[in-house]
Design a protein around this motif. Structure first.
Motif, PDB file in Angstrom:
ATOM      1  N   UNK A  55     -14.798 -49.805 -27.000  1.00 16.76           N
ATOM      2  CA  UNK A  55     -13.683 -49.573 -27.918  1.00 16.76           C
ATOM      3  C   UNK A  55     -13.562 -48.143 -28.400  1.00 16.76           C
ATOM      4  N   UNK A  56     -14.386 -47.259 -27.842  1.00 18.46           N
ATOM      5  CA  UNK A  56     -14.326 -45.852 -28.258  1.00 18.46           C
ATOM      6  C   UNK A  56     -13.061 -45.203 -27.697  1.00 18.46           C
ATOM      7  N   UNK A  57     -12.643 -45.680 -26.527  1.00 17.15           N
ATOM      8  CA  UNK A  57     -11.381 -45.229 -25.932  1.00 17.15           C
ATOM      9  C   UNK A  57     -10.477 -46.440 -25.751  1.00 17.15           C
ATOM     10  N   UNK A  58      -9.186 -46.187 -25.778  1.00 13.39           N
ATOM     11  CA  UNK A  58      -8.236 -47.273 -25.589  1.00 13.39           C
ATOM     12  C   UNK A  58      -7.934 -47.418 -24.097  1.00 13.39           C
ATOM     13  N   UNK A  59      -8.047 -48.618 -23.603  1.00  9.59           N
ATOM     14  CA  UNK A  59      -7.808 -48.830 -22.171  1.00  9.59           C
ATOM     15  C   UNK A  59      -6.308 -48.867 -21.871  1.00  9.59           C
ATOM     16  N   UNK A  72     -13.064 -51.189 -32.531  1.00 13.24           N
ATOM     17  CA  UNK A  72     -14.420 -50.803 -32.118  1.00 13.24           C
ATOM     18  C   UNK A  72     -15.487 -51.402 -33.031  1.00 13.24           C
ATOM     19  N   UNK A  73     -15.228 -51.437 -34.324  1.00 12.80           N
ATOM     20  CA  UNK A  73     -16.267 -51.897 -35.252  1.00 12.80           C
ATOM     21  C   UNK A  73     -16.468 -53.414 -35.203  1.00 12.80           C
ATOM     22  N   UNK A  74     -15.525 -54.127 -34.570  1.00 21.69           N
ATOM     23  CA  UNK A  74     -15.651 -55.577 -34.484  1.00 21.69           C
ATOM     24  C   UNK A  74     -16.473 -56.009 -33.266  1.00 21.69           C
ATOM     25  N   UNK A  75     -16.694 -55.079 -32.347  1.00 22.63           N
ATOM     26  CA  UNK A  75     -17.327 -55.450 -31.081  1.00 22.63           C
ATOM     27  C   UNK A  75     -18.827 -55.769 -31.220  1.00 22.63           C
ATOM     28  N   UNK A  76     -19.607 -54.965 -31.983  1.00 23.29           N
ATOM     29  CA  UNK A  76     -21.051 -55.279 -32.062  1.00 23.29           C
ATOM     30  C   UNK A  76     -21.343 -56.705 -32.520  1.00 23.29           C
ATOM     31  N   UNK A 103     -23.483 -53.585 -27.817  1.00 27.81           N
ATOM     32  CA  UNK A 103     -23.763 -52.293 -28.453  1.00 27.81           C
ATOM     33  C   UNK A 103     -24.188 -51.292 -27.390  1.00 27.81           C
ATOM     34  N   UNK A 104     -24.256 -50.034 -27.795  1.00 29.79           N
ATOM     35  CA  UNK A 104     -24.517 -48.993 -26.817  1.00 29.79           C
ATOM     36  C   UNK A 104     -25.427 -47.904 -27.372  1.00 29.79           C
ATOM     37  N   UNK A 105     -25.950 -47.097 -26.455  1.00 25.14           N
ATOM     38  CA  UNK A 105     -26.583 -45.830 -26.844  1.00 25.14           C
ATOM     39  C   UNK A 105     -25.773 -44.721 -26.168  1.00 25.14           C
ATOM     40  N   UNK A 106     -26.166 -43.477 -26.413  1.00 20.77           N
ATOM     41  CA  UNK A 106     -25.325 -42.359 -25.987  1.00 20.77           C
ATOM     42  C   UNK A 106     -26.070 -41.380 -25.091  1.00 20.77           C
ATOM     43  N   UNK A 107     -25.281 -40.803 -24.193  1.00 19.54           N
ATOM     44  CA  UNK A 107     -25.807 -39.770 -23.300  1.00 19.54           C
ATOM     45  C   UNK A 107     -26.377 -38.608 -24.133  1.00 19.54           C
ATOM     46  N   UNK A 108     -25.581 -38.140 -25.098  1.00 19.52           N
ATOM     47  CA  UNK A 108     -26.063 -37.154 -26.065  1.00 19.52           C
ATOM     48  C   UNK A 108     -26.438 -37.939 -27.323  1.00 19.52           C
ATOM     49  N   UNK A 109     -27.665 -37.798 -27.746  1.00 15.27           N
ATOM     50  CA  UNK A 109     -28.168 -38.636 -28.847  1.00 15.27           C
ATOM     51  C   UNK A 109     -27.286 -38.500 -30.081  1.00 15.27           C
ATOM     52  N   UNK A 110     -26.920 -39.637 -30.638  1.00 12.33           N
ATOM     53  CA  UNK A 110     -26.047 -39.644 -31.811  1.00 12.33           C
ATOM     54  C   UNK A 110     -26.699 -40.422 -32.951  1.00 12.33           C
ATOM     55  N   UNK A 111     -27.816 -39.942 -33.385  1.00 15.85           N
ATOM     56  CA  UNK A 111     -28.455 -40.578 -34.537  1.00 15.85           C
ATOM     57  C   UNK A 111     -27.839 -40.029 -35.820  1.00 15.85           C
ATOM     58  N   UNK A 112     -28.093 -40.718 -36.926  1.00 14.17           N
ATOM     59  CA  UNK A 112     -27.724 -40.186 -38.228  1.00 14.17           C
ATOM     60  C   UNK A 112     -28.900 -39.311 -38.649  1.00 14.17           C
ATOM     61  N   UNK A 167     -21.005 -44.619 -36.550  1.00 13.73           N
ATOM     62  CA  UNK A 167     -21.175 -45.712 -37.515  1.00 13.73           C
ATOM     63  C   UNK A 167     -20.178 -46.829 -37.212  1.00 13.73           C
ATOM     64  N   UNK A 168     -18.979 -46.444 -36.890  1.00  9.38           N
ATOM     65  CA  UNK A 168     -17.936 -47.431 -36.592  1.00  9.38           C
ATOM     66  C   UNK A 168     -18.319 -48.232 -35.345  1.00  9.38           C
TER      67      UNK A 168
END
Lengths: 243, 300
Positions: A54-58, A75-79, A84-93, B181-182
């Motif tokens: 859901x990060x991009x619209x198909x 996107x927020x309803x999918x998990x 769920x996913x992880x990222x090529x470039x780390x996206x931690x908080x 986060x979203x």
């Protein structure tokens, strides 16, 4: 016996300014198996993951988990539906502690704070990150950050985990550790894994099946040993002279 | 500097700084989540001040209820402005959100002018606000002590909210990387709405103490606190809640120090000197005193 879920994508397409990044791609994954999504740089692998999460619209296509049409969700309803996913470039908080990072994965699917904390503690223990539970994520080693991202994703109790280049930046020993972790995960946690990576040693040893993209289109599917011998895949990776 | 002057200086810095810190905090709460510099924030304060005026003047409700209604009106203004004005433009450019905040600000200002009056109105405050108390030999209005106490309570409440609750952890995550986060399931609308509501609550509290200090409300009242809020976050750092609070107190310290030390012939240049200091901050330390954590990726 644990139930089997099916993550199914059919006819997924996405264009950017007329260029087809993902072109009519279909695939199916069951819980308990690992599917490798491979292809040369720019073949549409990450775009595919961005579309299904859901990060991009198909532009077209249908994405479902069991009966749930997650392709039409925010996107927020999918998990909460198990993806769920992880990222090529780390996206931690980066400024949040390891524990809080993992907790967000659990909170995002509606767990209460105490339950989320307990789940996060367990996952940090499982992935060997307990000693760093209170450290800000930015202070972790690259390897630990990779593991923390996986822990955060697992905290959502997913049915399907999408790993976008989880071995990128890891050395050989660390990649072996990652292999050991991932190889038992589908059975232990009853989840399905879709993994994108350029480390062919990892992919070939880890995956039950492979799905190969080139220029956004599926060019091969099947068992790793069959795909490795597929002439179209060889051409896509090595150029026409290789065939 | 005599002991009395020093104590008076400290009280002034703490009370003014508390007010400025609350103003700046309200701005940064929204900026942290949406990357939006909310130019309508001053009008959130004005709305609450007008509610104080109307409810305090035309009803016999007890003062604490009047205050609660004023704070509630700030929260409601924040919530409604996000729902009606900002939400439709979210996911577009930040410029669109910025222009929207200007539009909300101007619409509210003109509404006050046309719907109420361009003239200022006296805001009733409880008598005890103006009682003078003696502290270590220095006489100061009780409202200054109340302001410092209220700010401490609110800062602790914000700290508990952000550190000890599910919502706070989700908001801190969202403020660092909203898109991630979203994608982890944090609901965008809820987090953003709550950020606006908290900003509105802080605006309501600011309205009470600002009105108590000036004694009145008028349509353009919000521009003063808005400017102070901006200066505070420039000093402290636009990208950190702690920075906003620190910026508020540092601004109050510098302003009071200038008032105390400038010769009388230069006092009229106090604000000009203050702005030179702000420009110096922008040039030498553009990220502010407290380095922030927010990244560039925001509401998508």
């Amino acid at each position: 016996m644990e139930s089997t879920s099916i993550f199914e994508v059919s006819g997924l397409s996405k264009s950017f300014a007329g260029l087809k990044a993902v072109d009519n791609v279909s695939m199916k994954i069951k819980t308990g198996e690992i599917l490798g999504l491979i292809g040369p740089n720019g073949s549409g692998k990450t775009t595919f993951i961005n579309l299904v999460t859901g990060m991009l619209e198909k532009d077209a296509g249908r994405i479902t988990i069991d009966q749930h049409n997650i392709g039409e969700m925010q996107a927020y309803q999918i998990p909460v539906h198990g993806l769920v996913r992880t990222y090529q470039t780390i996206r931690l908080f980066k400024h949040l502690s390891s524990l809080e990072n993992v907790m967000i994965g659990a909170l995002g699917v509606g767990m209460k704070r105490k339950q989320a904390a307990a789940v996060a503690e367990d996952l940090l223990e499982e992935l060997g990150l307990s000693e760093r539970r209170d450290a800000p994520a930015q202070g972790l080693t690259f390897r630990d950050q990779r593991l923390l991202e996986i822990a955060r994703a697992l905290a959502a109790k997913p049915r399907f985990l999408l790993l976008d280049e989880p071995a990128a930046g890891l050395n050989e020993e660390e990649t072996d550790e990652l292999f050991a972790l991932l190889s038992v995960m589908p059975e232990q946690k009853n989840i399905g894994i879709l993994i994108v990576d350029h480390d062919m040693r990892l992919i070939m040893n880890l995956c039950n099946r492979l799905h190969v993209l080139n220029y956004g289109q599926t060019i091969a599917e099947g068992k790793p040993e069959d795909v490795r011998r597929n002439p179209e895949v060889v051409v896509a990776y090595l150029g026409s002279e290789a065939s | 500097m005599s002991a009395n002057i020093f104590i008076e200086f400290v009280i002034n810095v703490l009370s003014m700084g508390s007010l400025y810190a609350l103003i700046a905090l309200g701005l940064v709460f929204v900026y942290g989540i949406c990357n939006l510099v909310n130019f309508a924030y001053g009008e959130f304060i004005t709305v609450s001040a007008y509610v104080l005026y109307f409810v305090g003047t035309f009803t016999d409700l007890p003062w604490w209820l009047v205050f609660l209604i004023a704070i509630g009106s700030g929260a409601l203004t924040g919530f409604l402005s996000e729902l009606i004005a900002f939400r439709p433009f979210r996911g577009r450019s930040l410029d669109a959100l910025l222009v929207t905040s200007f539009a909300v600000s101007i619409i509210l200002q003109r509404s006050f002018q046309l719907g109420i009056s361009p003239r200022s109105r006296a805001v009733p405050v409880p008598d005890f606000f103006n009682i003078n108390v003696s502290l270590l030999g220095v006489v100061t209005p009780l409202r200054n002590m109340l302001l410092i106490g209220t700010t401490i309570i609110l800062l602790i409440a914000v700290l508990i909210l952000m550190r000890r609750t599910s919502l706070g952890i989700a908001m801190r995550g969202a403020s660092e990387n909203f898109v991630t986060a979203r994608l982890m399931g944090v609901p965008a609308n809820l987090v953003i709405s709550i950020a606006f509501v908290i900003s509105g609550i802080l605006a309501g509290v600011v309205a009470i103490f600002w009105s108590a200090r000036t004694g009145s409300v008028e349509p353009m009242m919000g521009s003063g606190p808005l400017l102070i809020g901006f200066i505070s976050v420039v000093i402290g750092g636009m990208q950190s809640l702690v920075g906003a609070v620190v910026g508020g107190y540092v601004y109050a310290f510098i302003a009071n120090m200038l008032s105390l030390t400038l010769p009388s012939s230069l006092l009229s240049f106090r604000d000009a000197i203050m702005f030179v200091i702000v420009i110096a901050f922008l040039v030498l330390k553009p990220e502010g005193l407290i380095r922030g954590k927010y990244q560039e990726e925001r509401v998508g």
